[in-house]
Enzyme design. Structure first.
Site, PDB file in Angstrom:
ATOM      1  CG  ASP A  45      -1.996  -0.887   1.095  1.00 44.07           C
ATOM      2  OD1 ASP A  45      -2.039  -1.489  -0.006  1.00 44.07           O
ATOM      3  OD2 ASP A  45      -3.078  -1.094   2.244  1.00 44.07           O
ATOM      4  N   GLY A  46       2.188   1.204   0.483  1.00 44.42           N
ATOM      5  CA  GLY A  46       3.370   2.418   1.403  1.00 44.42           C
ATOM      6  C   GLY A  46       3.129   2.762  -0.888  1.00 44.42           C
ATOM      7  CG  ASN A 118      -4.749   5.686   3.176  1.00 43.37           C
ATOM      8  OD1 ASN A 118      -5.525   5.325   2.306  1.00 43.37           O
ATOM      9  ND2 ASN A 118      -3.771   5.171   3.462  1.00 43.37           N
ATOM     10  CD  GLU A 119      -4.184   8.378   6.374  1.00 43.67           C
ATOM     11  OE1 GLU A 119      -2.652   8.298   6.303  1.00 43.67           O
ATOM     12  OE2 GLU A 119      -4.932   7.036   6.371  1.00 43.67           O
TER      13      GLU A 119
END
Length: 257
Positions: A45-46, A118-119
């Site tokens: 995911d990174g 994401n955030e």
């Protein structure tokens, strides 16, 4: 079709990257790091997030697909044992495109704008953060604690989940607010529960203590020096996920926990 590959930069991912590149070139695909139509992410995911930020300026005509070789593959659709399957699918089929909106993060003091899939996390472990939270310019709460996290639907299963936030089903375009270690006593009261809001909401965060915080968005960070206001909303920028086979969000969740 023009493509590029972003890898995790470990020996195994580099091997997989070279194999994919060679096989696609043999099928007359064009390797183009500047203006790809498809970005293949080899890692976890990174790596996927790094690829998105690298091609932030051309999201409107770039698609992303991921191969999992890392420690977490929630955003990836294939494993490294399925490279030949991926090659066959992307060269013979038309993918279903899923658009996922990003967060738009604005700092009015310096007119800087950032984006996150994401955030965004505003946090501090050394000082108590006293923050005023406005939603659509209406005061929502005054929170004291270690900070807050604003996440998208995609990010609901990431850091937000670690903060006991709600995991949001795929396809629901919402924003979620979670407090980080809030203080609760007779002088300080806040919601303390995750708050899920419609994607059209606009969030404003103010407070002089922001300058002491660490501000992280996805895997990146911002120096908050002299900042006392942050504005967050759903962006018109969208990440285009290329789905070449049936995608089960529930299966992803089961693999996650």
């Amino acid at each position: 079709m023009k493509f590029s590959i972003i890898d995790r930069m470990d020996p195994n991912s580099i091997i997989q990257r070279n194999e994919i590149r060679n096989k696609l070139i043999q099928k007359n695909w064009i390797y183009d790091e500047e203006n790809p139509e498809l970005v293949i992410c080899v890692g976890g995911d990174g790596t996927f997030l790094r690829a998105i930020h690298q091609y932030l300026h051309i999201l409107d005509h770039t698609m992303f697909v991921g191969i999992h070789t890392g420690t977490l593959g929630f955003l990836t659709d294939f494993t490294q044992d399925e490279i030949d399957i991926l090659i066959d699918l992307i060269t013979t089929t038309t993918p279903v495109i899923e658009n996922r909106p990003m967060l738009e993060i604005e700092f009015p003091q310096n007119n800087q704008i950032y984006y996150a899939l994401n955030e965004i996390r505003i946090s501090c472990m050394e000082h108590t953060l006293n923050l005023n939270i406005y939603i659509d310019d209406e005061i929502f709460e005054k929170t004291s604690g270690s900070g807050i996290c604003i996440s998208t639907q995609v990010g609901s299963s990431a850091l937000n989940r670690a903060l006991n936030g709600a995991v949001v089903d795929s396809g629901l375009n919402v924003l979620q607010l979670c407090e980080i270690m809030p203080i609760s006593n007779k002088n300080h009261h806040s919601l303390q529960n995750p708050y899920i809001m419609k994607e059209t909401r606009k969030i404003k965060i103010t407070g002089d203590s922001i300058q002491y915080a660490k501000i992280n968005y996805d895997h990146l960070k911002i120096n908050p020096d002299q900042l006392n206001e942050i504005r967050i909303q759903s962006s018109e920028k969208k990440v285009r996920f290329a789905r070449y086979r049936t995608y089960s969000y529930l299966e992803r969740l089961k693999n996650l926990y």
